[in-house]
Every structure is written in C-alpha cells, then in structure tokens.
Scaffold this active site. Structure first.
Site, PDB file in Angstrom:
ATOM      1  N   HIS A   1      93.530 -24.950  60.317  1.00 22.09           N
ATOM      2  CA  HIS A   1      93.604 -23.682  59.450  1.00 22.09           C
ATOM      3  C   HIS A   1      94.669 -23.215  59.279  1.00 22.09           C
ATOM      4  CE1 HIS A   1      93.827 -19.080  60.252  1.00 22.09           C
ATOM      5  NE2 HIS A   1      93.247 -19.128  59.097  1.00 22.09           N
TER       6      HIS A   1
ATOM      7  N   TYR B   1     108.848 -25.264  45.569  1.00 17.89           N
ATOM      8  CA  TYR B   1     109.270 -26.784  46.104  1.00 17.89           C
ATOM      9  C   TYR B   1     109.496 -26.538  47.684  1.00 17.89           C
ATOM     10  CZ  TYR B   1     110.040 -28.555  41.416  1.00 17.89           C
ATOM     11  OH  TYR B   1     109.963 -29.021  40.249  1.00 17.89           O
TER      12      TYR B   1
ATOM     13  N   ASP C   1      91.786 -19.692  52.808  1.00 14.99           N
ATOM     14  CA  ASP C   1      92.217 -18.768  53.755  1.00 14.99           C
ATOM     15  C   ASP C   1      91.884 -17.249  53.548  1.00 14.99           C
ATOM     16  OD1 ASP C   1      93.087 -17.643  56.093  1.00 14.99           O
ATOM     17  OD2 ASP C   1      94.890 -18.984  56.438  1.00 14.99           O
TER      18      ASP C   1
END
Length: 142
Positions: free
Chosen positions: A22, A113, A64
C-alpha cells in the site's frame, strides 16, 4: 495457466504487482520514457499501448483512496494546462476500472521523473503517443 488475469501482463509484472505494498507507486511509461536510467526495476512491455496496460493493471490493483492524487500524468513541457488526448483515455479507464476512481493530477516533467525514480517499478510500454505516462499509487484491498 491462470484464470481472470489479463494475458498482456507478464510474469515479471504480475510478481511486481503482488510484491507492491500500500502506498507504493508504479509507473507506466511510453516508448520514449527513460525507464532503465531512473533507478527502479524496469519491466518492458514492448508493442503494448499504455492504455491497454493501464486497463489490465487496474483490473488487478486497487488505486489508493487515502491520498488526494493517486494517479499522475506528466505535464506538457511549456504548456502545463494542455491535456493531450491520451489523458482523457487514461481518465476514462480509471473511471470505469478503478475500485476508487479519482481525477488525474499532473506533475511538471522533472518532478514526474523524480517521483518515477522513487517508484517500486517502472513499466516501459510500446506507447507511441507523446505524454503516454502515468504514475499510480497502490491502495488497499478491503
């Protein structure tokens, strides 16, 4: 052979999805994305569109719902408010497939990035549409 698993998901990617916890991030990068040089494990799915991989991943992985931005795209350089058509396709897939649909947020290119460099895994797809990159945060199966 296993049932009910999208056949485009490779054994390496299935292992990564199962190993993620998670709050871990997975990056789906397009064919131009610097997957191998950012640091995390890179899994190649050459020849597959990012949208197909997103659909397959979200059919197995929960998104999530404890964070405000569980899905992030890369902003267009110099045009942060521009949304390439693939962003709409990503959003439609999230709305139709994710167990906790959420609006996609975006990050500036180098912030994207940086976030990708801290991900659990990067999946390099064969996506040829520019900005066909998305970061997903894994949620909890209740």
């Amino acid at each position: 052979m296993l049932r009910n698993i999208p056949p485009i998901l490779s054994p390496d990617l299935l292992h990564a999805l199962a190993a993620m916890g998670h709050g871990d991030d997975i990056v789906l990068g397009d064919a131009n994305f610097p997957a191998s040089s950012l640091g995390p494990t890179a899994i190649r799915l050459d020849g597959l569109d990012a949208t197909d991989v997103l659909q397959a991943v979200l059919s197995l992985m929960p998104l999530d719902n404890f964070v405000p931005d569980p899905a992030l795209t890369m902003q267009v350089v110099g045009k942060p408010d521009e949304a390439p058509p693939i962003f709409g396709e990503f959003q439609k897939i999230i709305d139709e497939t994710a167990d906790h649909p959420a609006p996609i947020a975006s990050l500036e290119r180098f912030d994207f990035y940086q976030r990708a460099s801290e991900a659990f895994v990067i999946v390099q797809t064969g996506e040829t549409r520019l900005y066909g990159n998305i970061i997903l945060k894994k949620g909890v199966i209740g």
